[in-house]
Motif scaffolding. Structure first.
Motif, PDB file in Angstrom:
ATOM      1  N   PRO A 113       0.818  -1.224   0.000  1.00 46.53           N
ATOM      2  CA  PRO A 113       0.000   0.000   0.000  1.00 46.53           C
ATOM      3  C   PRO A 113       0.847   1.268   0.000  1.00 46.53           C
ATOM      4  N   ALA A 114       0.310   2.313  -0.627  1.00 46.16           N
ATOM      5  CA  ALA A 114       0.876   3.660  -0.563  1.00 46.16           C
ATOM      6  C   ALA A 114      -0.274   4.621  -0.288  1.00 46.16           C
ATOM      7  N   TYR A 115      -0.033   5.593   0.577  1.00 46.98           N
ATOM      8  CA  TYR A 115      -1.074   6.535   0.994  1.00 46.98           C
ATOM      9  C   TYR A 115      -0.682   7.951   0.594  1.00 46.98           C
ATOM     10  N   ASP A 116      -1.648   8.697   0.056  1.00 49.24           N
ATOM     11  CA  ASP A 116      -1.408  10.064  -0.394  1.00 49.24           C
ATOM     12  C   ASP A 116      -2.578  10.925   0.065  1.00 49.24           C
ATOM     13  N   TRP A 117      -2.325  11.851   0.976  1.00 47.79           N
ATOM     14  CA  TRP A 117      -3.392  12.635   1.596  1.00 47.79           C
ATOM     15  C   TRP A 117      -3.531  14.042   1.012  1.00 47.79           C
TER      16      TRP A 117
END
Length: 566
Positions: A113-117
């Protein structure tokens, strides 16, 4: 209360631009008597109307979106909550009708997973800057997690329920995403602020918004609620935001969900029950196009509200739990224009505001009858970028021009918090409207409240049929004022075809799709709440004051009686 000066006093120049042929008629077969008694308080007036929602989160931080958020914050001292779809949806952040995305979750080729806010932050930053609060909807399914087949993004109005509407193929990854989402918001905005927010799981899981079974939704709810609570202990979490329970299918889904939360096995903890701090469902009306005119379907909406209340009241565990009508609207498609569905033309004029006030007032009455705790009602309307002026979409502003319905919320914001007794000779009881609508005599009713040295009376004249009609002659009596009071100052604000109505002015201008700067300025002014005339001093006799006025059909009047004497 922050009310801009241009909202309070409109210049005579704007009034003269309105349609001259739509003058008030003073003739009516009978006079409507509305009696308000300021000496009879009825308790706090629920501020259920301070909730709004929309599909397209990326319109939040556009110039017109930020402009509207600021206007929301100015409506009332009570906090305004915003609910939006697509907070977890994959995409490039380009909004379109019934679509938006944040791209918070992706995976590399190895499935990590990769998270971008960044896009999420733009949305929530806009809420915080305006002084509004989020009603955080956890949805929809990121493309890397969906168990559904392609295509992922829909092409509204065709093929709407695509890959975003399916359960996760990996619940552990979904749970971690929800945890990190809530944790990020807590860290960015502070625990104290985030604890004032509301949280909910998904949208309308009883229809095509959820391509899973009810049990799969209960699992999604349980693990999502648990993830939010781990990131933010004490968070207020609710659901199921199912469709209006005016039919057996929707009522049974709501009932089954409430039973799961009370007695079912929790998919996250293995214990009995699930957290449920508020209960939400979506009552909608059903307007139709009949003989070249719109006929509103308010009865269907109120029936769904009443049935939902009764379902909640049937559970001892939940009968006192706050209820939020998660989408509370005259019909079910905000992005369907009046050009496609002519019955949606009600959205441009004053009818939308009158309808809204009647429904809100009736919902409060039904909640009292059914013995439930109604906390809020979400008006599913915001603004659409890149659409024609007055397209007939369900919105509060069009290209930055406020529509008459927004002035109805301004009126509600001016009404005090202590409700007082009202009796109208032409009021129709909520249960009667829920059964048959307003198809005979019009509903002429009022909401009245008291604040320090002021009484407010909001009068509505409503009928389901949008046809030219006689005005109502209203004889308004406000009694129970301080015996020593000699004089009050009366202000009257109006919303109808010729007041507080940018749509009427736009039509008179020739319906320009590229208004000049001067035209735009005039439309902005016409979109504000307009006072009729100037404040007028009126003598008080035996603790009472009387006002007689003409109230157009599908219109609203707010009268404010103010004094300085002790």
């Amino acid at each position: 209360m922050k009310i801009r000066q241009r909202m309070l006093l409109m210049t005579a120049a704007i009034s003269t631009l309105m349609l001259a042929g739509l003058s008030d008629s003073q003739d009516m077969r009978s006079t409507v008597i509305i009696e308000v008694d300021a000496s009879k308080p009825l308790g706090a007036l629920p501020r259920i109307w301070t909730y709004f929602g929309y599909d397209e989160p990326n319109f939040t931080y556009s110039p017109n979106g930020k402009k509207l958020l600021k206007e929301f914050a100015e409506l009332s001292p009570a906090p305004v909550y915003l609910r939006t779809h697509n907070l977890l949806t994959s995409g490039d952040g380009t909004g379109s009708l019934k679509w938006g995305s944040t791209n918070v979750y992706t995976e590399d080729p190895q499935g990590r997973p990769a998270y971008d806010w960044r896009i999420v932050d733009r949305i929530f930053d806009a809420y915080q800057e305006a002084g509004t609060r989020p009603l955080v909807e956890i949805g929809f399914m990121p493309e890397a997690l969906t168990a559904g087949p392609p295509p992922y993004q829909h092409s509204f109005p065709k093929d709407f329920a695509t890959g975003w509407s399916y359960p996760p193929k990996d619940y552990a990854k979904w749970t971690e995403l929800v945890f990190r989402f809530a944790k990020h918001l807590r860290e960015r905005y502070g625990e104290a602020a985030v604890k004032t927010w509301l949280w909910e799981v998904w949208n309308e899981p009883d229809i095509f918004y959820w391509h899973g079974t009810p049990e799969e939704y209960f699992r999604l709810y349980d693990v999502s609620a648990d993830a939010v609570r781990r990131a933010l202990p004490g968070a207020n979490i609710g659901g199921p935001d199912s469709t209006g329970p005016g039919n057996d299918r929707a009522a049974n889904f709501l009932r089954t969900f409430l039973d799961h939360c009370a007695h079912g096995k929790n998919y996250a903890t293995g214990q009995t029950g699930a957290p449920l701090d508020f209960i939400s469902f979506h009552p909608k009306g059903s307007p139709e196009w009949l003989n070249g005119r719109a006929r509103m379907g308010m009865a269907q909406q109120l029936k769904a509200i009443d049935m939902g209340f009764k379902v909640v009241a049937s559970f001892q565990e939940w009968r006192n739990t706050p209820i939020i009508l998660g989408e509370n609207d005259p019909e079910g498609c905000a992005a369907c224009s009046a050009k496609e569905r002519p019955q949606n033309g009600y959205r441009n004029g004053s009818l939308y505001g009158a309808y809204t006030v009647v429904v809100l007032n009736a919902a409060v009455a039904l909640a009292k009858e059914d013995g439930v705790n109604l906390r809020g009602a979400v008006t599913w309307a915001f603004q659409f970028d890149g659409q024609p002026y007055f397209e007939g979409l369900r919105e509060l502003t069009t290209n930055g021009i406020d529509k008459p319905v927004l002035n109805a919320f301004r009126m509600l914001g001016l009404v005090g918090e202590m409700q007082i007794s009202v009796a109208s000779s032409a009021a129709i009881p909520a249960q009667e409207i829920a059964q048959t609508g307003v198809r005979g005599q019009p509903d002429v009713d009022a909401i009245a409240a008291l604040k320090e040295k002021e009484v407010e009376v909001l009068v509505v004249n409503y009928h389901d049929d949008d046809v030219p009609s006689e005005n109502a002659t209203v004889d308004l009596i406000v009694k129970g004022l301080t015996p020593k009071l000699e004089r009050v100052l009366v202000e009257q604000y109006r919303i109808d075809a010729t007041h507080s109505n940018s749509y009427t002015l736009w039509k008179q201008m020739g319906e320009p799709q590229q208004p000049t700067k001067e035209q735009y300025k005039q439309l902005e002014m016409a979109g504000q709440l307009q006072m009729q005339g100037s404040p007028e001093p009126v003598k008080v006799v035996d603790g009472a004051v009387r006002r007689r006025f003409s109230q157009p059909r599908e219109g609203l009047s707010l009268l404010r009686f103010k004094w300085d004497e002790k």
